[in-house]
Design a protein around this motif. Structure first.
Motif, PDB file in Angstrom:
ATOM      1  N   ILE B 378       0.812  -1.222   0.000  1.00  0.00           N
ATOM      2  CA  ILE B 378       0.000   0.000   0.000  1.00  0.00           C
ATOM      3  C   ILE B 378       0.845   1.271   0.000  1.00  0.00           C
ATOM      4  O   ILE B 378       0.348   2.350   0.309  1.00  0.00           O
ATOM      5  CB  ILE B 378      -0.990   0.025   1.178  1.00  0.00           C
ATOM      6  CG1 ILE B 378      -0.256   0.060   2.517  1.00  0.00           C
ATOM      7  CG2 ILE B 378      -1.954  -1.145   1.135  1.00  0.00           C
ATOM      8  CD1 ILE B 378      -1.183   0.467   3.661  1.00  0.00           C
ATOM      9  N   LYS B 379       2.141   1.152  -0.273  1.00  0.00           N
ATOM     10  CA  LYS B 379       2.913   2.398  -0.372  1.00  0.00           C
ATOM     11  C   LYS B 379       4.092   2.245  -1.327  1.00  0.00           C
ATOM     12  O   LYS B 379       4.507   1.118  -1.650  1.00  0.00           O
ATOM     13  CB  LYS B 379       3.407   2.839   1.000  1.00  0.00           C
ATOM     14  CG  LYS B 379       4.578   2.051   1.516  1.00  0.00           C
ATOM     15  CD  LYS B 379       5.499   2.893   2.362  1.00  0.00           C
ATOM     16  CE  LYS B 379       6.839   2.162   2.438  1.00  0.00           C
ATOM     17  NZ  LYS B 379       7.211   1.746   3.769  1.00  0.00           N
ATOM     18  N   CYS B 380       4.600   3.380  -1.774  1.00  0.00           N
ATOM     19  CA  CYS B 380       5.818   3.380  -2.576  1.00  0.00           C
ATOM     20  C   CYS B 380       6.632   4.581  -2.119  1.00  0.00           C
ATOM     21  O   CYS B 380       6.120   5.706  -2.080  1.00  0.00           O
ATOM     22  CB  CYS B 380       5.466   3.497  -4.062  1.00  0.00           C
ATOM     23  SG  CYS B 380       6.935   3.512  -5.117  1.00  0.00           S
ATOM     24  N   SER B 381       7.883   4.325  -1.691  1.00  0.00           N
ATOM     25  CA  SER B 381       8.719   5.407  -1.182  1.00  0.00           C
ATOM     26  C   SER B 381       9.919   5.628  -2.092  1.00  0.00           C
ATOM     27  O   SER B 381      10.525   4.672  -2.571  1.00  0.00           O
ATOM     28  CB  SER B 381       9.259   5.069   0.211  1.00  0.00           C
ATOM     29  OG  SER B 381       8.206   4.828   1.111  1.00  0.00           O
ATOM     30  N   CYS B 382      10.260   6.902  -2.317  1.00  0.00           N
ATOM     31  CA  CYS B 382      11.469   7.237  -3.064  1.00  0.00           C
ATOM     32  C   CYS B 382      12.341   8.141  -2.213  1.00  0.00           C
ATOM     33  O   CYS B 382      11.841   9.076  -1.583  1.00  0.00           O
ATOM     34  CB  CYS B 382      11.121   8.005  -4.338  1.00  0.00           C
ATOM     35  SG  CYS B 382      10.187   7.028  -5.515  1.00  0.00           S
ATOM     36  N   VAL B 383      13.653   7.855  -2.204  1.00  0.00           N
ATOM     37  CA  VAL B 383      14.590   8.753  -1.542  1.00  0.00           C
ATOM     38  C   VAL B 383      15.181   9.656  -2.608  1.00  0.00           C
ATOM     39  O   VAL B 383      15.652   9.177  -3.649  1.00  0.00           O
ATOM     40  CB  VAL B 383      15.696   7.957  -0.825  1.00  0.00           C
ATOM     41  CG1 VAL B 383      16.754   8.901  -0.244  1.00  0.00           C
ATOM     42  CG2 VAL B 383      15.088   7.089   0.278  1.00  0.00           C
ATOM     43  N   ILE B 384      15.105  10.964  -2.344  1.00  0.00           N
ATOM     44  CA  ILE B 384      15.624  11.941  -3.314  1.00  0.00           C
ATOM     45  C   ILE B 384      16.405  13.016  -2.566  1.00  0.00           C
ATOM     46  O   ILE B 384      16.374  13.074  -1.334  1.00  0.00           O
ATOM     47  CB  ILE B 384      14.466  12.615  -4.105  1.00  0.00           C
ATOM     48  CG1 ILE B 384      13.508  13.333  -3.123  1.00  0.00           C
ATOM     49  CG2 ILE B 384      13.711  11.586  -4.946  1.00  0.00           C
ATOM     50  CD1 ILE B 384      12.410  14.127  -3.806  1.00  0.00           C
ATOM     51  N   SER B 385      17.078  13.861  -3.310  1.00  0.00           N
ATOM     52  CA  SER B 385      17.770  14.997  -2.694  1.00  0.00           C
ATOM     53  C   SER B 385      16.715  15.947  -2.121  1.00  0.00           C
ATOM     54  O   SER B 385      15.629  16.104  -2.694  1.00  0.00           O
ATOM     55  CB  SER B 385      18.614  15.690  -3.756  1.00  0.00           C
ATOM     56  OG  SER B 385      18.822  17.022  -3.404  1.00  0.00           O
ATOM     57  N   GLY B 386      17.046  16.592  -0.996  1.00  0.00           N
ATOM     58  CA  GLY B 386      16.033  17.351  -0.266  1.00  0.00           C
ATOM     59  C   GLY B 386      15.649  18.684  -0.887  1.00  0.00           C
ATOM     60  O   GLY B 386      14.622  19.268  -0.546  1.00  0.00           O
ATOM     61  N   GLU B 387      16.461  19.178  -1.822  1.00  0.00           N
ATOM     62  CA  GLU B 387      16.291  20.571  -2.267  1.00  0.00           C
ATOM     63  C   GLU B 387      14.928  20.847  -2.895  1.00  0.00           C
ATOM     64  O   GLU B 387      14.364  21.910  -2.712  1.00  0.00           O
ATOM     65  CB  GLU B 387      17.393  20.932  -3.260  1.00  0.00           C
ATOM     66  CG  GLU B 387      18.740  21.096  -2.570  1.00  0.00           C
ATOM     67  CD  GLU B 387      19.880  20.641  -3.473  1.00  0.00           C
ATOM     68  OE1 GLU B 387      19.714  20.685  -4.706  1.00  0.00           O
ATOM     69  OE2 GLU B 387      20.917  20.225  -2.925  1.00  0.00           O
ATOM     70  N   GLN B 388      14.410  19.866  -3.659  1.00  0.00           N
ATOM     71  CA  GLN B 388      13.166  20.138  -4.380  1.00  0.00           C
ATOM     72  C   GLN B 388      11.962  19.446  -3.738  1.00  0.00           C
ATOM     73  O   GLN B 388      10.966  19.184  -4.415  1.00  0.00           O
ATOM     74  CB  GLN B 388      13.317  19.723  -5.845  1.00  0.00           C
ATOM     75  CG  GLN B 388      14.106  20.753  -6.654  1.00  0.00           C
ATOM     76  CD  GLN B 388      14.394  20.260  -8.052  1.00  0.00           C
ATOM     77  OE1 GLN B 388      15.342  19.517  -8.254  1.00  0.00           O
ATOM     78  NE2 GLN B 388      13.554  20.652  -8.991  1.00  0.00           N
ATOM     79  N   LEU B 389      12.088  19.139  -2.449  1.00  0.00           N
ATOM     80  CA  LEU B 389      11.037  18.370  -1.783  1.00  0.00           C
ATOM     81  C   LEU B 389       9.631  18.937  -2.015  1.00  0.00           C
ATOM     82  O   LEU B 389       8.725  18.245  -2.468  1.00  0.00           O
ATOM     83  CB  LEU B 389      11.311  18.282  -0.268  1.00  0.00           C
ATOM     84  CG  LEU B 389      10.178  17.651   0.552  1.00  0.00           C
ATOM     85  CD1 LEU B 389       9.937  16.212   0.144  1.00  0.00           C
ATOM     86  CD2 LEU B 389      10.458  17.733   2.046  1.00  0.00           C
ATOM     87  N   ASN B 390       9.453  20.241  -1.704  1.00  0.00           N
ATOM     88  CA  ASN B 390       8.108  20.812  -1.786  1.00  0.00           C
ATOM     89  C   ASN B 390       7.527  20.701  -3.195  1.00  0.00           C
ATOM     90  O   ASN B 390       6.352  20.372  -3.375  1.00  0.00           O
ATOM     91  CB  ASN B 390       8.132  22.278  -1.341  1.00  0.00           C
ATOM     92  CG  ASN B 390       8.385  22.402   0.154  1.00  0.00           C
ATOM     93  OD1 ASN B 390       8.531  21.387   0.836  1.00  0.00           O
ATOM     94  ND2 ASN B 390       8.470  23.627   0.656  1.00  0.00           N
ATOM     95  N   GLU B 391       8.371  20.976  -4.174  1.00  0.00           N
ATOM     96  CA  GLU B 391       7.955  20.907  -5.570  1.00  0.00           C
ATOM     97  C   GLU B 391       7.516  19.480  -5.920  1.00  0.00           C
ATOM     98  O   GLU B 391       6.495  19.275  -6.581  1.00  0.00           O
ATOM     99  CB  GLU B 391       9.159  21.293  -6.421  1.00  0.00           C
ATOM    100  CG  GLU B 391       8.840  22.069  -7.673  1.00  0.00           C
ATOM    101  CD  GLU B 391      10.147  22.442  -8.374  1.00  0.00           C
ATOM    102  OE1 GLU B 391      10.191  22.361  -9.602  1.00  0.00           O
ATOM    103  OE2 GLU B 391      11.152  22.766  -7.654  1.00  0.00           O
ATOM    104  N   VAL B 392       8.289  18.501  -5.452  1.00  0.00           N
ATOM    105  CA  VAL B 392       7.981  17.102  -5.734  1.00  0.00           C
ATOM    106  C   VAL B 392       6.644  16.710  -5.105  1.00  0.00           C
ATOM    107  O   VAL B 392       5.797  16.085  -5.732  1.00  0.00           O
ATOM    108  CB  VAL B 392       9.121  16.184  -5.235  1.00  0.00           C
ATOM    109  CG1 VAL B 392       8.674  14.723  -5.199  1.00  0.00           C
ATOM    110  CG2 VAL B 392      10.363  16.357  -6.098  1.00  0.00           C
ATOM    111  N   VAL B 393       6.447  17.101  -3.850  1.00  0.00           N
ATOM    112  CA  VAL B 393       5.206  16.736  -3.164  1.00  0.00           C
ATOM    113  C   VAL B 393       4.010  17.345  -3.894  1.00  0.00           C
ATOM    114  O   VAL B 393       3.001  16.680  -4.142  1.00  0.00           O
ATOM    115  CB  VAL B 393       5.231  17.187  -1.683  1.00  0.00           C
ATOM    116  CG1 VAL B 393       3.864  16.963  -1.034  1.00  0.00           C
ATOM    117  CG2 VAL B 393       6.305  16.430  -0.911  1.00  0.00           C
ATOM    118  N   ARG B 394       4.128  18.617  -4.285  1.00  0.00           N
ATOM    119  CA  ARG B 394       3.032  19.285  -4.997  1.00  0.00           C
ATOM    120  C   ARG B 394       2.725  18.584  -6.317  1.00  0.00           C
ATOM    121  O   ARG B 394       1.576  18.358  -6.668  1.00  0.00           O
ATOM    122  CB  ARG B 394       3.391  20.752  -5.246  1.00  0.00           C
ATOM    123  CG  ARG B 394       2.888  21.661  -4.140  1.00  0.00           C
ATOM    124  CD  ARG B 394       3.180  23.129  -4.452  1.00  0.00           C
ATOM    125  NE  ARG B 394       3.937  23.699  -3.339  1.00  0.00           N
ATOM    126  CZ  ARG B 394       5.154  24.213  -3.417  1.00  0.00           C
ATOM    127  NH1 ARG B 394       5.804  24.234  -4.569  1.00  0.00           N
ATOM    128  NH2 ARG B 394       5.729  24.698  -2.338  1.00  0.00           N
TER     129      ARG B 394
END
Lengths: 417, 417
Positions: B378-394
């Protein structure tokens, strides 16, 4: 090896430094080879702060919840004291009232201890623990948290000492012990080495706020040896016990006083049976404490009598007396406030008929008139105008040979919970 | 008539005004014809203040005394809340953990509830009382006071709801309910009407700090219906239950993220049985929580694997890996911090094979490279660089059709005890 109960009041643990000093003191006492039970009050202003918080939310907070609230004060100080002892390398465990087996009546804010079941305390002592018990609190039969009211921590300490058959119950306070009078008034007041339960009771009731009367009564009943001593110095304190040695030639042990006394006189009361019971029953009903009651003789079937109450209660007392006028007819009332009560206390007075006369002489030689007198076997109290109180106390202190050259008083207001 | 458990966190009762609002809310709920049990946390900063006090006296305070100390926080707030309800004309009684029959393991700071004996609670409810129970605390078999650790008050509420067979357990918090993602990041995050226990668990573990995972697990186990709702508004909250309805065409319920993630990679490890157990056993021993673990294929008898820890633990984790080099030979390590983990969660993913692909596409279309991937049903997680976090979530929020026009988020940091 002795079994010792040590009681510390709120100001003794009121700062981290004081807490650490108390912890060292406890560890020292244990290392001398004693088993130690500690009773501790809430720190400094904790109780007052909690009361203030509650008043914001409920001007008449229910007593059950008030007990629930206030008992956290002792729980905080005992946990911190236990941590402090452990930080200094000691072994300690803290117990709430219910954990320590302190059972009380099902009454809030002023419960009496009915029973102590000390199994847990004794078990922890066997393990070499310093056992720290919350003062002032217990548990009712229904499993509710109760408090013992003012002076409760002293009472907890004495009751525990009785229950575990302690060799001594040490009450640590801001002062070196019990003094012949208030050292703030008489510079060369003397610290007493010993005092009897009865004398201590009179002094306690009369305003020497070192030990709560209830704790002294409890100690007398169970014959618990009490010591009042300073938490800040190593000086020997004052022993409170059944038979206290009196110094030769001294009949009076100490001088106490109550400020803010008011006198009320009812003049021309019909001399009928039950009149006094009516008057003082009505006052008791509204919670007014009456202290001295004096009735002069009866003339033409009419009597005058006077009594004292605290200054705050004067107006209310007069109101009450107005309301019972139909049942207790009288001619008029008079009243006066700004008075004080000065008392001399000593078991030696019984066998020493001149003591009261010496007191009256010392007072009147200062030009102060005595308004009321009340005596018991071990005390004599005079009500006088408050203006010359300090002078009167000093004069009595000298007249009864209580002055001393040394002076070991350690200042600060005396703590009372 | 329903039987309702209402849980209020520390910030909901953090001032007299808030306390009064909570009291009115409780009385209202009772007057609607319900029986009410309230679970309350310590007010505002009380717990932190007590911890600060203890550190002054003992840098490593013993856990037993720490529990004794901290449980006073809830005792204070429940007594004050009871007084406040009574000031408003309600009937209320407060109970400590032991009075409420909450039994725990004999462990301090993180005890698990073993048993609840709700006789007293049920008896008080019969009398028409609002029963206020201290969250976070219980009593061990030995009669010691214990605490349940972080999230403890949520767990108390759910466990009580199960024990008394409550119809619903309402968790009052700073926010309106559970959101599709953090509304501070995505302005048009939507409040969810329903969510399943499993989805809530994933979201809770992944950093959506509305409900403690332990409480959700407990609720799932005993099938307790939870509602997360605001203590400041009357809005409907989010229901957490076994079967939550999924809107048509939507596979993902919410998007969570963890900041401050570090990745550690061990390169050229001998591919022998027990290697992973050695590495992660050693890390667990020193209390380091490992989250995602990814192992690539084996080449020439050597393997590479990566795992994530929180940023604070990175240096310590590398140290641990150095110390086990003799038992687990490897070529070298590499590491990286300043990473974040973004996760999509939804029970609908199981039957929807394109979901992960949509996620990868949404992320890479922003030019962000994916460093690690981990999936469950029931989930899928990705680890990414933190700089664009907000943009990615949106971008993910839009890609999975979660955006809404309305926005009912009520700000403030979410409370967590």
């Amino acid at each position: 090896m002795s079994l010792i109960v040590m009681k510390f009041g709120g100001s003794s643990v009121g700062s981290p430094e004081r807490m650490q000093r108390v912890a060292s003191r406890i560890i020292e006492r244990q290392q001398e080879g004693n088993k130690i039970v500690v009773v501790v009050s809430a720190m400094g202003d904790t109780t007052d702060d909690l009361i203030d918080q509650s008043k914001l939310l409920n001007p008449n907070p229910p007593a059950r919840e008030m007990d629930m609230l206030l008992t956290t004060g002792e729980q905080i100080s005992m946990a911190l004291l236990s941590m402090t002892i452990q930080a200094q390398g000691g072994k300690a465990v803290s117990l709430t009232g219910w954990q320590a087996g302190i059972r009380t009546e099902s009454v809030h804010a002023k419960a009496k201890i009915t029973d102590i079941r000390p199994e847990r305390i004794l078990g922890e002592l066997e393990l070499g623990q310093v056992v720290i018990v919350a003062g002032f609190q217990g548990m009712s039969e229904e499993g509710d948290i109760t408090t013992l009211g003012r002076g409760g921590s002293d009472t907890t300490a004495v009751a525990l000492a009785a229950a575990i058959k302690a060799d001594v119950c040490e009450i640590y306070t801001d002062v070196d012990g019990v003094y012949s009078t208030d050292p703030r008034v008489v510079k060369n007041a003397r610290k007493l080495d010993e005092i009897s339960y009865d004398e201590m009771l009179e002094l306690a009731h009369l305003g020497a706020a070192v030990l709560h009367p209830r704790a002294v009564e409890y100690a007398k009943h169970y014959n618990v040896c009490l010591v009042v001593r300073s938490s800040f110095t190593k000086n020997e304190g004052t022993y409170v016990k059944e038979e206290a040695v009196m110094e030769q030639g001294i009949a009076v042990r100490g001088i106490a006083f109550d400020k803010n006394v008011a006198r009320i006189t009812i003049l021309g009361v019909e001399d009928e049976p039950g009149v006094l019971a009516h008057v003082f029953g009505a006052l008791a009903e509204v919670g007014i404490d009456v202290d001295i009651i004096v009735q002069s003789g009866v003339l033409d079937g009419k009597a005058d009598f006077s009594f004292t109450v605290s200054g705050e209660d004067k107006a209310k007392a007069i109101e009450v007396i107005e309301t019972i006028r139909t049942r207790v007819p009288y001619r008029e009332t008079s009243s006066e406030d700004g008075l004080v009560k000065v008392s001399i206390v000593g078991a030696g007075m019984v066998s020493n008929p001149g003591v009261a006369a010496t007191m009256f002489e010392a007072i009147s030689s200062l030009g102060v008139s005595i308004k009321m007198v009340s005596t018991s076997e071990i005390k004599c109290s005079c009500v006088i105008s408050g203006e010359q109180l300090n002078e009167v106390v000093r004069s009595l202190h000298t007249a009864f040979g209580l002055d001393t050259a040394e002076h070991a008083f350690v200042g600060g207001p005396q703590e009372r919970r």
